[in-house]
Structure formats: structure tokens, C-alpha cells
Design a protein around this motif. Structure first.
Motif, PDB file in Angstrom:
ATOM      1  N   ILE A 136     116.588  20.822 105.590  1.00 40.09           N
ATOM      2  CA  ILE A 136     117.589  19.751 105.779  1.00 40.09           C
ATOM      3  C   ILE A 136     117.395  19.102 107.148  1.00 40.09           C
ATOM      4  O   ILE A 136     117.409  17.874 107.295  1.00 40.09           O
ATOM      5  CB  ILE A 136     119.026  20.330 105.657  1.00 40.09           C
ATOM      6  CG1 ILE A 136     119.273  20.894 104.252  1.00 40.09           C
ATOM      7  CG2 ILE A 136     120.074  19.293 106.053  1.00 40.09           C
ATOM      8  CD1 ILE A 136     119.361  19.882 103.154  1.00 40.09           C
ATOM      9  N   ARG A 137     117.154  19.939 108.148  1.00 40.18           N
ATOM     10  CA  ARG A 137     116.919  19.414 109.503  1.00 40.18           C
ATOM     11  C   ARG A 137     115.676  18.527 109.519  1.00 40.18           C
ATOM     12  O   ARG A 137     115.637  17.486 110.166  1.00 40.18           O
ATOM     13  CB  ARG A 137     116.757  20.593 110.463  1.00 40.18           C
ATOM     14  CG  ARG A 137     116.669  20.185 111.916  1.00 40.18           C
ATOM     15  CD  ARG A 137     116.361  21.394 112.773  1.00 40.18           C
ATOM     16  NE  ARG A 137     116.162  21.007 114.143  1.00 40.18           N
ATOM     17  CZ  ARG A 137     117.115  21.019 115.076  1.00 40.18           C
ATOM     18  NH1 ARG A 137     118.315  21.425 114.764  1.00 40.18           N
ATOM     19  NH2 ARG A 137     116.865  20.632 116.304  1.00 40.18           N
ATOM     20  N   VAL A 158     116.544  15.246 108.148  1.00 46.84           N
ATOM     21  CA  VAL A 158     117.263  14.455 109.160  1.00 46.84           C
ATOM     22  C   VAL A 158     116.243  13.862 110.128  1.00 46.84           C
ATOM     23  O   VAL A 158     116.294  12.676 110.470  1.00 46.84           O
ATOM     24  CB  VAL A 158     118.298  15.329 109.910  1.00 46.84           C
ATOM     25  CG1 VAL A 158     118.880  14.574 111.106  1.00 46.84           C
ATOM     26  CG2 VAL A 158     119.414  15.760 108.969  1.00 46.84           C
ATOM     27  N   PHE A 159     115.275  14.694 110.554  1.00 49.04           N
ATOM     28  CA  PHE A 159     114.239  14.261 111.483  1.00 49.04           C
ATOM     29  C   PHE A 159     113.494  13.053 110.922  1.00 49.04           C
ATOM     30  O   PHE A 159     113.161  12.119 111.649  1.00 49.04           O
ATOM     31  CB  PHE A 159     113.252  15.414 111.720  1.00 49.04           C
ATOM     32  CG  PHE A 159     112.310  15.197 112.872  1.00 49.04           C
ATOM     33  CD1 PHE A 159     112.606  15.699 114.127  1.00 49.04           C
ATOM     34  CD2 PHE A 159     111.133  14.491 112.701  1.00 49.04           C
ATOM     35  CE1 PHE A 159     111.744  15.490 115.197  1.00 49.04           C
ATOM     36  CE2 PHE A 159     110.260  14.278 113.767  1.00 49.04           C
ATOM     37  CZ  PHE A 159     110.567  14.781 115.014  1.00 49.04           C
ATOM     38  N   ARG A 160     113.236  13.088 109.628  1.00 48.47           N
ATOM     39  CA  ARG A 160     112.436  12.044 109.008  1.00 48.47           C
ATOM     40  C   ARG A 160     113.290  10.853 108.564  1.00 48.47           C
ATOM     41  O   ARG A 160     112.768   9.914 107.975  1.00 48.47           O
ATOM     42  CB  ARG A 160     111.679  12.625 107.810  1.00 48.47           C
ATOM     43  CG  ARG A 160     110.814  13.804 108.221  1.00 48.47           C
ATOM     44  CD  ARG A 160     110.174  14.474 107.033  1.00 48.47           C
ATOM     45  NE  ARG A 160     108.937  13.844 106.685  1.00 48.47           N
ATOM     46  CZ  ARG A 160     108.485  13.701 105.449  1.00 48.47           C
ATOM     47  NH1 ARG A 160     109.194  14.140 104.440  1.00 48.47           N
ATOM     48  NH2 ARG A 160     107.339  13.146 105.219  1.00 48.47           N
ATOM     49  N   SER A 161     114.584  10.916 108.815  1.00 51.80           N
ATOM     50  CA  SER A 161     115.477   9.852 108.335  1.00 51.80           C
ATOM     51  C   SER A 161     116.132   9.062 109.456  1.00 51.80           C
ATOM     52  O   SER A 161     116.977   8.221 109.194  1.00 51.80           O
ATOM     53  CB  SER A 161     116.587  10.456 107.459  1.00 51.80           C
ATOM     54  OG  SER A 161     116.039  11.101 106.346  1.00 51.80           O
ATOM     55  N   THR A 162     115.774   9.350 110.707  1.00 50.30           N
ATOM     56  CA  THR A 162     116.425   8.597 111.780  1.00 50.30           C
ATOM     57  C   THR A 162     115.677   7.292 112.026  1.00 50.30           C
ATOM     58  O   THR A 162     114.460   7.221 111.914  1.00 50.30           O
ATOM     59  CB  THR A 162     116.469   9.394 113.107  1.00 50.30           C
ATOM     60  OG1 THR A 162     115.145   9.671 113.512  1.00 50.30           O
ATOM     61  CG2 THR A 162     117.246  10.668 112.960  1.00 50.30           C
ATOM     62  N   LEU A 173     121.152   7.587 111.366  1.00 55.10           N
ATOM     63  CA  LEU A 173     120.577   8.377 110.275  1.00 55.10           C
ATOM     64  C   LEU A 173     120.632   7.529 109.017  1.00 55.10           C
ATOM     65  O   LEU A 173     121.705   7.141 108.568  1.00 55.10           O
ATOM     66  CB  LEU A 173     121.404   9.659 110.110  1.00 55.10           C
ATOM     67  CG  LEU A 173     120.896  10.711 109.149  1.00 55.10           C
ATOM     68  CD1 LEU A 173     119.455  11.075 109.432  1.00 55.10           C
ATOM     69  CD2 LEU A 173     121.764  11.948 109.260  1.00 55.10           C
TER      70      LEU A 173
END
Lengths: 280, 254
Positions: free
Chosen positions: B50-51, B54-58, B63
Motif C-alpha cells: 500500500i505504501r 502511495v509512493f507511485r501515486s503522488t 495523492l
């Protein structure tokens, strides 16, 4: 965007904007679009800048940066594409673009090593600026942790920059000098024949500039060549928001470039898009 | 085995990726792995995935909901831990995943059936999106009906980007004839890799071929899976379990 006109501005036509100039400067504004604009003098240049539809909708900064300066018989340009997965790609893109443009205008030694030195120097200011950015207190904890991790790793951008000198009283032959890291597109035609293969298979996504480390994934790629007199050349550079251009070998009419920039068929651009074409 | 299709559409706000996790919470998940309960290893690996999303979605400091997620825990029943599909932005706002509490049996067919229903409802609206992915984690033989026919139905569903992907993470000490000593050098389970365990062989038949675009993402993260490897991980250590969950989130992004 900023523009300056040293001598004359001709006309703003319907459907496209055109100026006749001897000295000209354009810098993209990352908060707005630039419709296709054409300038003509010793060089004919066409450029355009657009943000991804998502960024327009949310009033966010574009992560591309485009700048162009024409000064009599010399033309400089920079196109940067901020890396979305890095921290604030728009910041790296702008800082790198402005730094390279300044270097192109003031430098006298166009070599890979002098460029690499400049790319390292630029990290000092960039690192300070990136570190000074702060997050909203309302940022959720998980997002905050991820953004802080990214901030520690720095902001990144791919780039293409170049300088074109036409033959003059001082130079019997002209010269083109290009440098890049990343996978933004550079294409070159000579007498209507595409000679992009001369640049080699050296456009790699993993290569870029980092505000923390300078060049990463490899050293800058450089291409330099003398230019034949009285022979027509066309140089095209664009970011990956305009991949539809990849298959187009013939000159693309202004209206068609604008159609690609508007991207109405997909409800707007899916990615930021910068376009620059220089003909001489 | 289904052919590998393109799988090149990037996960974006307009074309988000859909990932459905099926997590076995049978009683055996209380057993220890590297001095921790298997369920805790899985929870940590899922949280890390999940993290990673998140990293790949900022983008900037924001976000963007590039991923949509459902988490179905199953035992003798199926528990929808997120109450439907949630965007990665909503999950990040919650902050942590719901607890995973081991129960009794392991009826994976029920979980695959529920995943199939979700996909039937979602796929008509996902024609421009990356192919959805079902990531199944189990540590033992399924009780209840045979899940394979349902999994194969799911694998035959498609969007233009490709068929729905099914990945299996099988926590077991008896899966491979040779232990995986260096996970980062491991080439993966290939179609001709022989497996010791009958249930593992069944899971192998329920596993998609790893798309090249996913493999490239994993190579960037320094894992060396071979072209043609299957989306099946032997969970013999926590790192392999973690690779399995990272694989599930390796949808191409820019």
C-alpha cells in the motif's frame, strides 16, 4: 510565460500566432498553457506548452519546462520533463531548465565535462530550494512519510538542451550542439530526410538529473556537428505527452500540432506536453 | 496458460488500476515464520505494498487515486475489509489497514467467487484502464469447493490492456525442491518448474504469466525474475512474501 521582443513583432494570425523577430525569448509558465506560436527570422521556430488535463483541472503546476532564445544567428533552447515519481518534479524541471538556459547563454565551452560540472553546480541551489519546501499540516501521516522520503531523495527531471549557430561573417560553417538525459524526443531532418539515427540509441528513461545527485543513470549524452551552408535543417524536440508525433515524419501543420496539444479526443492531455521545432 | 498481452496502460487518475486482494485468514496463519505469525508477515507485506502504491501515486504534494483496492479476507466466510473498493487516497487518509484476525477454515473458492462478482461489475467501466489484478495469498489447501475453475474464469475476463491477472502467494515450506536462498537473484517459477506440493501445482495453474511491463518494474526494484515467470511466489520467507505483494502493485506508472 515570459516573452521579450527585441526588434519587431509582426502579426497575430487567426488560428496561430506569428512574429518576425531578430531577438526573441520565451519561457514557459508552468501554471498556464501556450498555444502553438510561430516566430520567423533567421530561424523559424514553433513552440507550444500544455499541462495534463488533471493538472489544469486542479490548477497545479505543469512538470515540463520549455525555454527558447533566438539572438540573431544563434538559438538556444531547453526542454525539461519533471519526473512525476520524484519529489515535486515541477521544481527540478524549472530549476534545471533555468540553470541550463543561463549556462547556454554564458558558456563558451560546450563539452560533456563542462555540462556535467554545471549539472553538479546546479544541485547546490536546487537542494536548498527542495529542502525548504514544506508540507501542509493536514497531509495524512502515510502520505507525509512517503513525501518526506521522496524529498530526501530529491527532485528529478529529464532534459534536452541545445545551441544552434548559423554560418556568419565569423563562422564559415554553422554548428549544432545537443545534450540530453532521459527519453524526451529529439529528432533531426536534413533536406527533408530524417537523420535522427545519428543521435544514437541513447534515450533512456532511467537517465535524468537529480537535485540531490546531479546526473543519474549515466553521464549526459552530447551530439555535436557542423552544419552545411545552404541546406535546410529541421530540429524537433517534444516531451512524452506528445508521443503521437513519433510516427509523423513529414512536417506537421500548425493546426494539427494544436489538435494534439488540445487532445480533445482524450478529454485533454494525459501528460504535460511541450513542443519545439526549429527550422533553418 | 493464457498468453501475455500488452499490459502497458499506465495507472493514472483517469485510468486507475484495480487490485483485489484475497487473504487467507485460516487458523494456520497463526503459525510462525521467522519468529512472527504468518498473518503478521502478510499484514506487514500488504502494508508495504500500500505504501508503494502511495509512493507511485503522488504528483506534487497530492495523492492521485491511481489505484483502487479491495481486500477480501477469507476463512469459512469472506470478509470485505474495506467495505467495497477504495481509492489509494482514501486508504492513505485512513492511515492503516484493518486488522487481520485468523479464524478457522480456508474456503478460497468463496473468495474467488466474490472477486469474480466485483470484476463483472467493474470491468465494463474499465475499458481504458490497466488490466485488473487479483492477488491471492494462502498458506494451505483450500477447504470447500475447488477454486481453480473460478480462477480460470477470472483469467479469461479481459479489458483491451489484457486479461485479468491472477497472482498467488503460497506460504509453505514444502513448495520448491530447492530453497530460494537469495530472493533478489531468484528467477521465479517458470511454466516448467516442478513443484513438490499438489496444492502448489493447482495454484500454479491459477497463476498468470508475469507481464513484461510488471517484470521491468520489478527489475528496477532490483529483483531478477525471468521473462515468462509466473505470478506465483513461494512464501518461504518474509522477503518472498513481500516481493509477492510488491508484484501486485507493479502496474506501469509514469
Amino acid at each position: 510565460m515570459k516573452r521579450s521582443y527585441a526588434r519587431s513583432i509582426a502579426s497575430l494570425g487567426i488560428g496561430r500566432r506569428e512574429a518576425q523577430v531578430a531577438s526573441y525569448y520565451y519561457e514557459s509558465k508552468q501554471t498556464g498553457e501556450e498555444p502553438l506560436t510561430r516566430i520567423t527570422d533567421s530561424f523559424t521556430c514553433r513552440y507550444a506548452y500544455g499541462r495534463a488535463a488533471e493538472s489544469v483541472m486542479l490548477s497545479e503546476r505543469g512538470q515540463d519546462y520549455l525555454a527558447l532564445r533566438v539572438n540573431e544567428d544563434v538559438c538556444h533552447f531547453v526542454l525539461c520533463d519533471g519526473v512525476g515519481l520524484s519529489y515535486r518534479g515541477d521544481v527540478a524541471s524549472r530549476l534545471l531548465g533555468q540553470g541550463l538556459m543561463n549556462w547556454l547563454e554564458t558558456n563558451e565551452e560546450f563539452t560533456s565535462s563542462s555540462l556535467e560540472r554545471r549539472l553538479m553546480e546546479l544541485t547546490h541551489e536546487a537542494e536548498r530550494e527542495v529542502n525548504a519546501l514544506s508540507l501542509s499540516s493536514e497531509t495524512p501521516q502515510l502520505l507525509r512519510e512517503v513525501l518526506e522520503e521522496k524529498q530526501r531523495k530529491g527532485s528529478e527531471a529529464m532534459y534536452i538542451c541545445g545551441r544552434i549557430e548559423l554560418p556568419s561573417g565569423f563562422r564559415r560553417k554553422g554548428r549544432i550542439w545537443l545534450a540530453w538525459q532521459g527519453d524526451s524526443r529529439v529528432r533531426l531532418w536534413r533536406q527533408h530526410k530524417e537523420i535522427t539515427s545519428l543521435l544514437g540509441d541513447r534515450f533512456h528513461t532511467a537517465e535524468r538529473w537529480s537535485s540531490r545527485q546531479g546526473p543519474i543513470g549515466g553521464s549526459p549524452h552530447v551530439f555535436s556537428s557542423k552544419l552545411e551552408s545552404d541546406i535546410g535543417y529541421r530540429l524537433q524536440v517534444y516531451s512524452d505527452g506528445l508521443l503521437d508525433l513519433d510516427s509523423m515524419k513529414d512536417p506537421v501543420p500548425d493546426e494539427q500540432v494544436q489538435v494534439l496539444m488540445n487532445a480533445r479526443h482524450t478529454g485533454g492531455l494525459e501528460d504535460d506536453a511541450s513542443f519545439l521545432e526549429i527550422i533553418w | 496458460m493464457l498468453l501475455t498481452m500488452n499490459y502497458t496502460i499506465q495507472a493514472s487518475q483517469r485510468t486507475p488500476a484495480l487490485i483485489i486482494y484475497l487473504i487467507d485468514i485460516s487458523a494456520s496463519m497463526n503459525m510462525l515464520m521467522e519468529n512472527r505469525r504468518r498473518i503478521d508477515v502478510v499484514y506487514e507485506a500488504l502494508s508495504l505494498a500500500i505504501r508503494q502504491m502511495v509512493f507511485r501515486s503522488t504528483k506534487g504534494n497530492r495523492l492521485t487515486p491511481r489505484y483502487r483496492i479491495a481486500i477480501l479476507a477469507y476463512s469459512d466466510d469472506v470478509y470485505d475489509l474495506l467495505n467495497g473498493i477504495k481509492g489509494i487516497d482514501e486508504i492513505a487518509a485512513i492511515g492503516s489497514l484493518p486488522d487481520l484476525t485468523p479464524k478457522r477454515f480456508s474456503d478460497s473458492a468463496k473468495a474467488f467467487l466474490q472477486a469474480e462478482k466485483i470484476l463483472q461489475s467493474e470491468i465494463p467501466n474499465m475499458q481504458d484502464c490497466p488490466a485488473p489484478l487479483v492477488c491471492h495469498m494462502t498458506d494451505g489447501v483450500a477447504t470447500g469447493d475447488d477454486p481453480e475453475p473460478i480462477a480460470r474464469r477470472i483469467m479469461s475476463m479481459s479489458v483491451p490492456d489484457g486479461n485479468v491477472l491472477v497472482e498467488n502467494i503460497f506460504i509453505s515450506d514444502h513448495l520448491m525442491s530447492q530453497p530460494v536462498s537469495e530472493p533478489r537473484r531468484w528467477k521465479g517459477i517458470l511454466p516448467d518448474t516442478s513443484l513438490e506440493d499438489e496444492h502448489a501445482r493447482k495454484l500454479k495453474m491459477m497463476s498468470s504469466v508475469l507481464p513484461e511491463s510488471y517484470r521491468e518494474m520489478l527489475v528496477e526494484a532490483d529483483y531478477q525474475l525471468s521473462p515468462g515467470a509466473l505470478m506465483m511466489l513461494p512464501g518461504t520467507c518474509s522477503e518472498l512474501v513481500s516481493i509477492g505483494f510488491q508484484m501486485s502493485a507493479a502496474t506501469p506508472v509514469r
